[in-house]
Motif scaffolding. Structure first.
Motif, PDB file in Angstrom:
ATOM      1  N   LYS A 101       0.844  -1.190   0.000  1.00 13.31           N
ATOM      2  CA  LYS A 101       0.000   0.000   0.000  1.00 13.31           C
ATOM      3  C   LYS A 101       0.882   1.244   0.000  1.00 13.31           C
ATOM      4  CE  LYS A 101      -4.248  -1.624   2.278  1.00 13.31           C
ATOM      5  NZ  LYS A 101      -5.132  -1.155   1.180  1.00 13.31           N
ATOM      6  N   PRO A 102       0.368   2.379  -0.495  1.00 14.83           N
ATOM      7  CA  PRO A 102       1.161   3.610  -0.447  1.00 14.83           C
ATOM      8  C   PRO A 102       1.202   4.181   0.966  1.00 14.83           C
ATOM      9  CG  PRO A 102      -1.032   4.086  -1.280  1.00 14.83           C
ATOM     10  CD  PRO A 102      -0.952   2.585  -1.139  1.00 14.83           C
ATOM     11  N   VAL A 103       2.247   4.945   1.234  1.00 18.77           N
ATOM     12  CA  VAL A 103       2.340   5.699   2.489  1.00 18.77           C
ATOM     13  C   VAL A 103       2.008   7.146   2.155  1.00 18.77           C
ATOM     14  CG1 VAL A 103       3.798   6.353   4.430  1.00 18.77           C
ATOM     15  CG2 VAL A 103       4.139   4.144   3.300  1.00 18.77           C
ATOM     16  N   ARG A 104       0.960   7.654   2.774  1.00 20.65           N
ATOM     17  CA  ARG A 104       0.466   8.997   2.467  1.00 20.65           C
ATOM     18  C   ARG A 104       0.919   9.985   3.541  1.00 20.65           C
ATOM     19  NH1 ARG A 104      -3.606   7.891  -1.367  1.00 20.65           N
ATOM     20  NH2 ARG A 104      -4.257   5.700  -1.340  1.00 20.65           N
ATOM     21  N   LEU A 105       0.881  11.271   3.193  1.00 16.91           N
ATOM     22  CA  LEU A 105       1.257  12.297   4.160  1.00 16.91           C
ATOM     23  C   LEU A 105       0.426  12.156   5.430  1.00 16.91           C
ATOM     24  CD1 LEU A 105       1.660  15.447   1.878  1.00 16.91           C
ATOM     25  CD2 LEU A 105       3.456  14.267   3.140  1.00 16.91           C
ATOM     26  N   GLY A 106       1.095  12.191   6.569  1.00 11.69           N
ATOM     27  CA  GLY A 106       0.410  12.063   7.849  1.00 11.69           C
ATOM     28  C   GLY A 106       0.312  10.641   8.356  1.00 11.69           C
ATOM     29  N   ASP A 107       0.552   9.642   7.480  1.00 11.26           N
ATOM     30  CA  ASP A 107       0.512   8.253   7.938  1.00 11.26           C
ATOM     31  C   ASP A 107       1.620   8.003   8.965  1.00 11.26           C
ATOM     32  OD1 ASP A 107      -1.594   7.659   6.326  1.00 11.26           O
ATOM     33  OD2 ASP A 107      -0.503   6.354   4.941  1.00 11.26           O
ATOM     34  N   VAL A 108       1.296   7.161   9.961  1.00 12.11           N
ATOM     35  CA  VAL A 108       2.290   6.753  10.962  1.00 12.11           C
ATOM     36  C   VAL A 108       2.691   5.320  10.653  1.00 12.11           C
ATOM     37  CG1 VAL A 108       2.775   6.371  13.398  1.00 12.11           C
ATOM     38  CG2 VAL A 108       1.320   8.282  12.697  1.00 12.11           C
ATOM     39  N   LEU A 109       3.951   5.141  10.306  1.00 15.16           N
ATOM     40  CA  LEU A 109       4.452   3.823   9.929  1.00 15.16           C
ATOM     41  C   LEU A 109       5.096   3.149  11.137  1.00 15.16           C
ATOM     42  CD1 LEU A 109       4.152   2.853   7.025  1.00 15.16           C
ATOM     43  CD2 LEU A 109       6.597   3.212   6.700  1.00 15.16           C
ATOM     44  N   ARG A 110       4.646   1.919  11.456  1.00 12.33           N
ATOM     45  CA  ARG A 110       5.323   1.100  12.459  1.00 12.33           C
ATOM     46  C   ARG A 110       6.203   0.114  11.702  1.00 12.33           C
ATOM     47  NH1 ARG A 110       5.153  -0.508  17.796  1.00 12.33           N
ATOM     48  NH2 ARG A 110       5.756  -2.671  18.190  1.00 12.33           N
ATOM     49  N   VAL A 111       7.496   0.207  11.920  1.00  6.17           N
ATOM     50  CA  VAL A 111       8.488  -0.589  11.193  1.00  6.17           C
ATOM     51  C   VAL A 111       9.060  -1.624  12.163  1.00  6.17           C
ATOM     52  CG1 VAL A 111      10.602  -0.498   9.839  1.00  6.17           C
ATOM     53  CG2 VAL A 111       9.008   1.443   9.805  1.00  6.17           C
ATOM     54  N   SER A 112       8.861  -2.891  11.853  1.00  6.66           N
ATOM     55  CA  SER A 112       9.269  -3.975  12.768  1.00  6.66           C
ATOM     56  C   SER A 112      10.156  -4.981  12.053  1.00  6.66           C
ATOM     57  CB  SER A 112       8.034  -4.715  13.308  1.00  6.66           C
ATOM     58  OG  SER A 112       7.123  -3.820  13.920  1.00  6.66           O
ATOM     59  N   VAL A 113      11.114  -5.525  12.794  1.00  8.26           N
ATOM     60  CA  VAL A 113      11.919  -6.648  12.306  1.00  8.26           C
ATOM     61  C   VAL A 113      11.862  -7.751  13.359  1.00  8.26           C
ATOM     62  CG1 VAL A 113      13.429  -5.141  10.955  1.00  8.26           C
ATOM     63  CG2 VAL A 113      14.121  -5.812  13.266  1.00  8.26           C
ATOM     64  N   ARG A 114      11.818  -9.009  12.910  1.00  4.17           N
ATOM     65  CA  ARG A 114      11.757 -10.146  13.823  1.00  4.17           C
ATOM     66  C   ARG A 114      12.724 -11.231  13.333  1.00  4.17           C
ATOM     67  NH1 ARG A 114       8.094 -11.580  17.529  1.00  4.17           N
ATOM     68  NH2 ARG A 114       6.684  -9.941  16.792  1.00  4.17           N
ATOM     69  N   ALA A 115      13.559 -11.716  14.233  1.00  5.08           N
ATOM     70  CA  ALA A 115      14.543 -12.746  13.863  1.00  5.08           C
ATOM     71  C   ALA A 115      13.818 -14.044  13.502  1.00  5.08           C
ATOM     72  CB  ALA A 115      15.522 -12.984  15.002  1.00  5.08           C
ATOM     73  N   ILE A 125      21.835 -13.752  10.254  1.00  2.00           N
ATOM     74  CA  ILE A 125      20.451 -13.839  10.736  1.00  2.00           C
ATOM     75  C   ILE A 125      19.519 -13.327   9.649  1.00  2.00           C
ATOM     76  CG2 ILE A 125      18.806 -13.134  12.522  1.00  2.00           C
ATOM     77  CD1 ILE A 125      21.134 -12.612  14.381  1.00  2.00           C
ATOM     78  N   THR A 126      18.443 -14.062   9.428  1.00  2.00           N
ATOM     79  CA  THR A 126      17.390 -13.612   8.508  1.00  2.00           C
ATOM     80  C   THR A 126      16.252 -13.026   9.334  1.00  2.00           C
ATOM     81  OG1 THR A 126      17.965 -15.307   6.881  1.00  2.00           O
ATOM     82  CG2 THR A 126      15.777 -14.302   6.696  1.00  2.00           C
ATOM     83  N   PHE A 127      15.866 -11.792   8.996  1.00  2.00           N
ATOM     84  CA  PHE A 127      14.801 -11.099   9.723  1.00  2.00           C
ATOM     85  C   PHE A 127      13.558 -10.948   8.849  1.00  2.00           C
ATOM     86  CE2 PHE A 127      18.477  -9.715  12.122  1.00  2.00           C
ATOM     87  CZ  PHE A 127      18.001  -9.639  13.431  1.00  2.00           C
ATOM     88  N   GLU A 128      12.413 -11.200   9.447  1.00  2.00           N
ATOM     89  CA  GLU A 128      11.151 -10.839   8.815  1.00  2.00           C
ATOM     90  C   GLU A 128      10.979  -9.325   9.007  1.00  2.00           C
ATOM     91  OE1 GLU A 128       6.548 -12.223   9.311  1.00  2.00           O
ATOM     92  OE2 GLU A 128       7.641 -11.614  11.103  1.00  2.00           O
ATOM     93  N   CYS A 129      10.600  -8.618   7.921  1.00  2.00           N
ATOM     94  CA  CYS A 129      10.446  -7.163   7.964  1.00  2.00           C
ATOM     95  C   CYS A 129       8.989  -6.814   7.658  1.00  2.00           C
ATOM     96  CB  CYS A 129      11.356  -6.490   6.947  1.00  2.00           C
ATOM     97  SG  CYS A 129      13.099  -6.944   7.118  1.00  2.00           S
ATOM     98  N   LEU A 130       8.423  -5.944   8.444  1.00  2.00           N
ATOM     99  CA  LEU A 130       7.016  -5.593   8.269  1.00  2.00           C
ATOM    100  C   LEU A 130       6.813  -4.122   8.605  1.00  2.00           C
ATOM    101  CD1 LEU A 130       4.109  -6.675   7.702  1.00  2.00           C
ATOM    102  CD2 LEU A 130       3.899  -6.979  10.188  1.00  2.00           C
ATOM    103  N   CYS A 131       6.143  -3.405   7.698  1.00  3.00           N
ATOM    104  CA  CYS A 131       5.753  -2.013   7.945  1.00  3.00           C
ATOM    105  C   CYS A 131       4.229  -1.927   7.859  1.00  3.00           C
ATOM    106  CB  CYS A 131       6.365  -1.071   6.907  1.00  3.00           C
ATOM    107  SG  CYS A 131       8.166  -1.081   6.859  1.00  3.00           S
ATOM    108  N   THR A 132       3.606  -1.423   8.910  1.00  6.80           N
ATOM    109  CA  THR A 132       2.157  -1.245   8.924  1.00  6.80           C
ATOM    110  C   THR A 132       1.831   0.209   9.202  1.00  6.80           C
ATOM    111  OG1 THR A 132       2.071  -1.828  11.269  1.00  6.80           O
ATOM    112  CG2 THR A 132       1.716  -3.611   9.686  1.00  6.80           C
ATOM    113  N   ASN A 133       0.662   0.657   8.708  1.00  4.31           N
ATOM    114  CA  ASN A 133       0.256   2.037   8.972  1.00  4.31           C
ATOM    115  C   ASN A 133      -0.583   2.119  10.238  1.00  4.31           C
ATOM    116  OD1 ASN A 133      -2.345   1.198   8.250  1.00  4.31           O
ATOM    117  ND2 ASN A 133      -2.202   2.039   6.169  1.00  4.31           N
ATOM    118  N   GLN A 134      -1.093   3.296  10.529  1.00  9.87           N
ATOM    119  CA  GLN A 134      -1.837   3.525  11.768  1.00  9.87           C
ATOM    120  C   GLN A 134      -3.146   2.744  11.823  1.00  9.87           C
ATOM    121  OE1 GLN A 134      -1.224   5.742   9.425  1.00  9.87           O
ATOM    122  NE2 GLN A 134      -3.096   6.763   8.809  1.00  9.87           N
TER     123      GLN A 134
END
Length: 473
Positions: A101-115, A125-134
């Motif tokens: 999905k696009p990230v729009r102005l004002g969106d709050v991105l939670r950026v997570s990595v998990r081993a 180490i291989t990490f799962e990467c995930l970005c979610t919006n508000q």
């Protein structure tokens, strides 16, 4: 285990070694997307795709608005890996990303990595990467492979330089504020050079003015040809020279043919000589004064400075008119109750400094209703007028101190020096008008660029609209 901000404890950044990390360990950060983020990423990467930087173009895309560069989110994943988990000493080996999905102005991105997986032999180490919006929606997902550090690292966190984007945002706000009224009819006086004819042309293209060009026909057309523009659609009134152009432009205004004036390639005194003529000019009961609307990158609001161009040593009566003119310009751009700081060298009344006595008198005049529409305070030194911290340090309790919208200088010399200091030392840009006549007058300089000239025309449009509503004739 979820780590957030571990690397910032006590001003230090610290890693977690390969042996310390367990499968399932995670870290994250949150970041709200601002327009400055987009612009800084474009500067750093060189990616100037208009989908990220041009509002008009973005409206034609599938997203209908400006969105972040995809790799802006990817850079945030790198931030978590390099500063949180594993942290300092991490070597990036590979990354796969899928943009959902696009990230729009004002969106709050939670950026997570998990081993996910550990390679004991190669310390990878291989990490799962995930970005979610508000809203919890997945924006970016993927995997990253890193070589994790094997030795503990704890270092003072680097202090990054502050970056200031000096881009005239408030001048663009003036243009935006002038989008709704119809264009103002404006006599452009003696536009016989490229700068003045281009100023009129660009302002007309933006829908700000309907120019009436007043000057020697052959010279005006030659200037247009030199600038590479077509002025066939504009009315052109042929006069022999600049004196005649000024007189004709004023006559057009008195006849109701135009609602504003713009100075072209003639001296300011030559134009104003016709404006102030008692019987044939455009005088009102007020004195004329010049107001500059400044966009100062280090100041959080538009800043109006007066008078740097007309009144050399204004009297108390002149200053009353100068302040009222500036207040009404602030009203025209949407500030319903501007804060007016009357400047001097000090913030206390000193009989030996005339400007402090006049400042006190002007404040009393405002209390009695002789100046209206704004909140006045003075005398105030410059620092107390624009800095709340400086005002607090001096114990000044005032609704104006530290939050001034309008700065009234003691005389033309100090106003002119202040204006030029802001321009050349603080990256300030401004647009100016002469007020107090029957119509607003745009005073241009040969150094003015297109955006400055257009912003000045936008101010003139807003003032003319305000004067029509107020029943000025």
């Amino acid at each position: 285990m979820d780590s957030q901000g571990q690397g910032t404890d006590n001003g230090h950044i610290e890693n977690r070694t390969f042996d310390e990390i367990r499968v399932g360990d995670s870290a994250s950060l949150e970041k709200r997307l601002t327009l400055d983020d987009i612009k800084l990423f474009a500067i750093m990467s060189g990616d100037i795709n208009p989908a990220h930087l041009d509002d008009d173009f973005a409206k034609s895309t599938r997203f209908q608005e400006v969105v972040a560069h995809g790799m802006w989110g990817g850079a945030l994943i790198s931030t978590v890996l390099g500063t949180e988990l594993p942290g300092p000493g991490t070597i990036y080996l590979g990354q796969t990303l899928r943009f959902r999905k696009p990230v729009r102005l004002g969106d709050v991105l939670r950026v997570s990595v998990r081993a996910q997986r550990k390679d004991d032999q190669h310390k990878r180490i291989t990490f799962e990467c995930l970005c979610t919006n508000q809203n919890g929606e997945t924006v970016i997902e993927g995997e990253a492979e890193v070589q994790a550090p094997t030795e503990k690292v704890s270092r003072p966190r680097a202090v990054l330089p502050r970056i200031r984007l000096a881009e005239r945002a408030r001048l663009h706000e003036m243009l935006s504020a002038a989008e709704h009224p119809a264009p103002v009819s404006m006599a452009v006086v003696h536009p016989v050079d490229e700068a003045s004819i281009m100023g009129a042309y660009e302002s007309a293209r933006q829908g700000l003015i309907r120019p009436v060009l007043v000057g020697p026909k052959a010279r005006v057309q030659a200037a247009a040809e030199a600038a590479g523009i077509d002025i066939a659609e504009f009315e052109l009134i042929d006069v022999p020279h600049s004196h005649a152009a000024a007189a004709e432009a004023v006559a057009l205004t008195r006849a109701g043919r135009v609602e504003a004036l713009m100075k072209g390639a003639l001296h300011t005194e030559e134009l104003l000589h016709e404006v102030v003529k008692r019987d044939t000019g455009l005088r009102t009961e007020r004195c004329l004064s010049h107001v500059m609307a400044f966009d100062v990158p280090t100041y959080p609001r538009p800043l109006f400075i007066t008078d740097a161009a007309i009144n050399i040593y204004p009297t108390l009566g002149d200053k009353k008119d100068i302040i009222q003119n500036a207040i009404e310009l602030a009203h025209a751009v949407g500030n319903e109750l501007p804060k007016v700081a009357i400047l001097s060298a000090v913030e206390t009344v000193n009989p030996k400094i005339a400007s402090t006595v006049e400042a006190a008198a002007l404040c009393k005049m405002a209390e009695r209703g002789q100046i209206h529409g704004g909140v006045l305070d003075g005398p105030l030194a410059f620092d107390n007028a624009v800095s709340e911290a400086a005002a607090a340090a001096k114990g000044i309790v005032s609704p104006v101190a530290g939050r001034a919208d309008i700065l009234v200088a003691p005389d033309l010399e100090s106003a002119n020096m202040l204006m030029k200091q802001l321009t050349y030392l603080a990256d300030a840009t401004g647009a100016g008008l002469v007020l107090g006549a029957r119509v607003p007058i745009v005073l241009t300089s040969r150094a003015d660029d297109a955006i400055t000239r257009m912003a000045s025309c936008a101010l003139a449009l807003l003032v003319a609209e305000q004067q029509k509503k107020a029943g000025w004739s």
